[in-house]
Enzyme design. Structure first.
Site, PDB file in Angstrom:
ATOM      1  N   ARG A  82      39.733  47.851  38.765  1.00 40.24           N
ATOM      2  CA  ARG A  82      38.940  47.266  39.842  1.00 40.24           C
ATOM      3  C   ARG A  82      37.466  47.566  39.592  1.00 40.24           C
ATOM      4  NH1 ARG A  82      38.654  43.369  43.750  1.00 40.24           N
ATOM      5  NH2 ARG A  82      38.436  44.135  45.881  1.00 40.24           N
TER       6      ARG A  82
ATOM      7  N   THR B  32      41.835  34.278  43.016  1.00 41.61           N
ATOM      8  CA  THR B  32      42.335  35.273  42.087  1.00 41.61           C
ATOM      9  C   THR B  32      43.259  34.594  41.080  1.00 41.61           C
ATOM     10  OG1 THR B  32      44.040  35.734  43.728  1.00 41.61           O
ATOM     11  CG2 THR B  32      42.177  37.237  43.654  1.00 41.61           C
TER      12      THR B  32
ATOM     13  N   THR C   5      40.496  39.118  39.434  1.00 39.24           N
ATOM     14  CA  THR C   5      39.654  38.287  40.294  1.00 39.24           C
ATOM     15  C   THR C   5      38.175  38.507  39.999  1.00 39.24           C
ATOM     16  OG1 THR C   5      39.238  37.673  42.613  1.00 39.24           O
ATOM     17  CG2 THR C   5      39.505  40.013  42.144  1.00 39.24           C
TER      18      THR C   5
ATOM     19  N   ASN D 218      36.362  37.390  42.907  1.00 37.17           N
ATOM     20  CA  ASN D 218      36.129  37.231  44.347  1.00 37.17           C
ATOM     21  C   ASN D 218      35.905  35.764  44.705  1.00 37.17           C
ATOM     22  OD1 ASN D 218      36.178  38.377  46.932  1.00 37.17           O
ATOM     23  ND2 ASN D 218      33.955  38.449  47.027  1.00 37.17           N
TER      24      ASN D 218
ATOM     25  N   ASP E 115      33.255  42.605  49.484  1.00 37.80           N
ATOM     26  CA  ASP E 115      34.529  43.137  49.963  1.00 37.80           C
ATOM     27  C   ASP E 115      34.376  44.507  50.607  1.00 37.80           C
ATOM     28  OD1 ASP E 115      36.058  40.972  49.408  1.00 37.80           O
ATOM     29  OD2 ASP E 115      37.147  41.848  47.735  1.00 37.80           O
TER      30      ASP E 115
ATOM     31  N   SER F 270      41.205  45.921  48.197  1.00 36.51           N
ATOM     32  CA  SER F 270      41.721  44.655  47.699  1.00 36.51           C
ATOM     33  C   SER F 270      43.053  44.331  48.356  1.00 36.51           C
ATOM     34  CB  SER F 270      41.910  44.742  46.179  1.00 36.51           C
ATOM     35  OG  SER F 270      42.580  43.597  45.674  1.00 36.51           O
TER      36      SER F 270
ATOM     37  N   GLY G 145      43.825  35.783  48.345  1.00 35.22           N
ATOM     38  CA  GLY G 145      43.061  36.652  49.228  1.00 35.22           C
ATOM     39  C   GLY G 145      43.961  37.484  50.103  1.00 35.22           C
TER      40      GLY G 145
END
Length: 587
Positions: A114, A387, A405, A407, A429, A458, A479
């Site tokens: 991430r 994603t 992803t 976003n 996010d 996430s 999402g």
């Protein structure tokens, strides 16, 4: 997607199988399947199976397996090709979760790639002169971007789990970036929706306006700078992206456009290996994503709430009612408690316990919706539907479920000049300003507040489902809907639907706030919708199918058969099974 009568019947059958009856305290009397003797089950799959969001990515993964690679090498190929052909959804400038299972040892781990907040990240950077959240800074350009994690994740897979050199696994992506691929509808439509932002940046114009106008259906999109970046990553590993030539290009372009990244932000990025969330559901072992994903904990809560009832034949409104109420409660807790485990202490054991699920279950009324404002918290965090997910099983029984992803559509809109990849806009996010909605009309709490080096929460939920005679690998794009897509898919797996039947089903969703059931067309009959509204539900049915995709592969160990399902909502996706030739019989 036009829903046939047969598709609706399959959906009703799915709900029927999971219909709880009242009273709440009644326990499910349906027998839990008992494990079969190991001798009755195939020890290894008869080949391999891959389902991904683009046929070129699926084909690349199969090609790497044919060259002697394992599922982890194939995951590098699939992920990197998606990074070339799905710039709307994922790429080297974004991040990913890779859920892995070693077929030999049975070890399971999540590789957390991430994105992280740069050291300069502070809430005040995203405020305007009046102290309000500046939506443009939060969603567009370099201030909206976190430090990319996907390139480090690909290197980590090659170094720790793969059998082939990284250069071999990245070769398909390098070739496709250099030679180009055919532009499809999401590329065109996404560009139209983000054109004003994207054309601010010279690097983006160089890629998407190379012939003087935006991409058109059927054109070939060539990305030579991205091919060069992938070649450096293949040759030099982490240093080829986070230091050296590519890092210099990133820092120059980011800071030229108002970002505040440093060389240490890039060189200091580190992949994390995390223990998955594990729980039992009706004789199945569920293995799924831990924080900073919110998906695994929410899945555990929803399934354990549903497990407590006798799953008998109720009418359709009651079936939907109980599933929605399980969704509502899980999303409420997601809002309050979850964030980056390296920064936030979370009551994971309590949130995923049977006793806690029993308490949630007891709060559900038999014939009335629970207004979300009766479950005090606040608006939940949510992330982009843009994603990419893929699922892999190989001939050794290795498993990969991966979701990646950038976003929003096309991420921040900014392609790093000379490096050829789009930066994410994952900073949105975070809860950048308490009480102020992000791009999806939602906001979070202190657990997901922005801090230097922190990973943003996430919904990505790559998962395994291991049960009586079957192993399934699944996940989705969508999402905050990813979690409920995965829930509904697991309910279908539990009753024996094949992967394609599951991904064909229409879907519904509730995420605590906004307090409404969102639904695809054709999910509910007029009578069911009227009954649900009579219980107090607000239903928002879309006019078209969602751009939310599920990709599943499974292995039936009784029959030793592999199957795959690719979501029909995505015309460029592909599921494929490659079966090994049977061994020659001995004389």
């Amino acid at each position: 997607m036009n829903l046939s009568h047969g598709a609706r019947l399959r959906w009703l059958a799915l709900l029927l199988a999971f219909a709880p009856v009242f009273p709440v305290q009644a326990q499910d009397t349906r027998p839990v399947p008992t494990p079969e003797p190991a001798a009755a089950l195939a020890a290894k799959p008869p080949g391999s199976a891959i389902s991904s969001q683009h046929h070129l990515a699926t084909d690349a993964g199969l090609a790497i397996l044919a060259q002697g690679g394992n599922a982890f090498d194939a995951a590098i190929a699939v992920s990197s090709v998606l990074s070339v052909v799905e710039p709307t959804s994922s790429g080297l400038g974004g991040g990913a979760f890779f859920l892995l299972r070693d077929g030999g040892s049975g070890r399971e781990v999540m590789v957390d790639a991430r994105e992280t907040a740069p050291a300069s990240a502070r809430p005040e950077l995203y405020l305007d002169a009046e102290g309000a959240l500046d939506q443009d800074k939060a969603r567009n350009g370099p201030l909206s971007a976190g430090i990319p994690g996907l390139p480090a994740g690909l290197v980590h897979l090659a170094e720790h789990y793969g059998k082939l050199p990284l250069s071999t696994s990245l070769a398909p992506a390098i070739r496709i970036a250099r030679e180009g691929f055919e532009v499809y509808a999401r590329i065109v439509d996404g560009y139209a929706s983000r054109r004003e932002v994207m054309e601010r940046f010279a690097g983006t114009r160089k890629v998407f306006l190379a012939d003087g106008d935006p991409p058109e259906l059927g054109e070939t999109l060539v990305q030579p700078d991205l091919a060069r970046t992938l070649e450096l990553l293949a040759r030099e590993g982490v240093a080829g992206f986070y230091r050296g030539e590519v890092a210099r290009k990133i820092l120059a372009d980011v800071n030229r456009h108002g970002g505040r990244w440093t060389a240490q932000d890039l060189s200091g990025y580190a992949v994390k290996e995390r223990e998955p969330i594990r729980f039992r559901y009706r004789g199945w072992d569920i293995v799924t994503a831990p924080p900073p994903s919110s998906g695994g904990i929410a899945l555990a809560q929803m399934l354990q709430v549903l497990e407590g009832w006798d799953l008998a034949a109720l009418d359709e409104p009651e079936r939907v009612h109980f599933i929605v109420e399980a969704m509502r409660r899980a999303y409420r807790d997601r809002t309050v408690y979850l964030g980056d485990p390296d920064f936030v202490r979370m009551p994971v054991a309590r949130l995923t316990s049977d006793d806690y699920a029993a308490g949630l279950r007891a709060s559900i009324l038999p014939d009335k919706a629970t207004p979300s404002d009766m479950l005090p918290a606040g608006l939940p965090p949510a992330d982009s539907p843009y994603t990419s997910h893929f699922s892999i099983i190989d001939g050794e029984g290795n498993l990969v479920a991966a979701t990646q992803t950038v976003n929003l559509t096309y991420g921040s809109g900014m392609v790093v000049d000379g490096a050829g990849f789009l930066l994410n806009d994952e900073m949105d996010d975070f809860a950048l300003k308490p009480g102020t909605p992000n791009a999806f009309g939602v906001m979070g709490f202190d657990a997901n507040a922005v801090e230097p080096g922190k990973r943003m929460l996430s919904s990505m939920t790559p998962s395994f489902m291991v049960g009586p005679g079957k192993i399934a690998v699944l996940g989705g794009k969508g999402g905050s809907r990813i979690i409920t897509l995965t829930l509904l898919a697991m309910l279908g797996i539990e009753i024996g639907l094949d992967p394609q039947a599951i991904v064909d089903l229409p879907r519904f969703h509730h995420q605590y706030l906004p307090d409404e059931i969102s639904a695809e067309p054709g999910v509910f009959s007029a009578e069911t919708a009227a009954a649900l509204e009579g219980m107090g539900y607000d239903i928002k049915a879309s006019a078209a199918p969602w751009s939310s995709f599920v990709h599943i592969v499974d292995w039936d160990r009784r029959a030793n058969v592999l199957r795959g399902g690719a979501d029909p909502r995505n015309p460029v996706g592909k599921a494929a099974v490659d079966v090994r030739p049977a061994p020659a019989s001995q004389p």
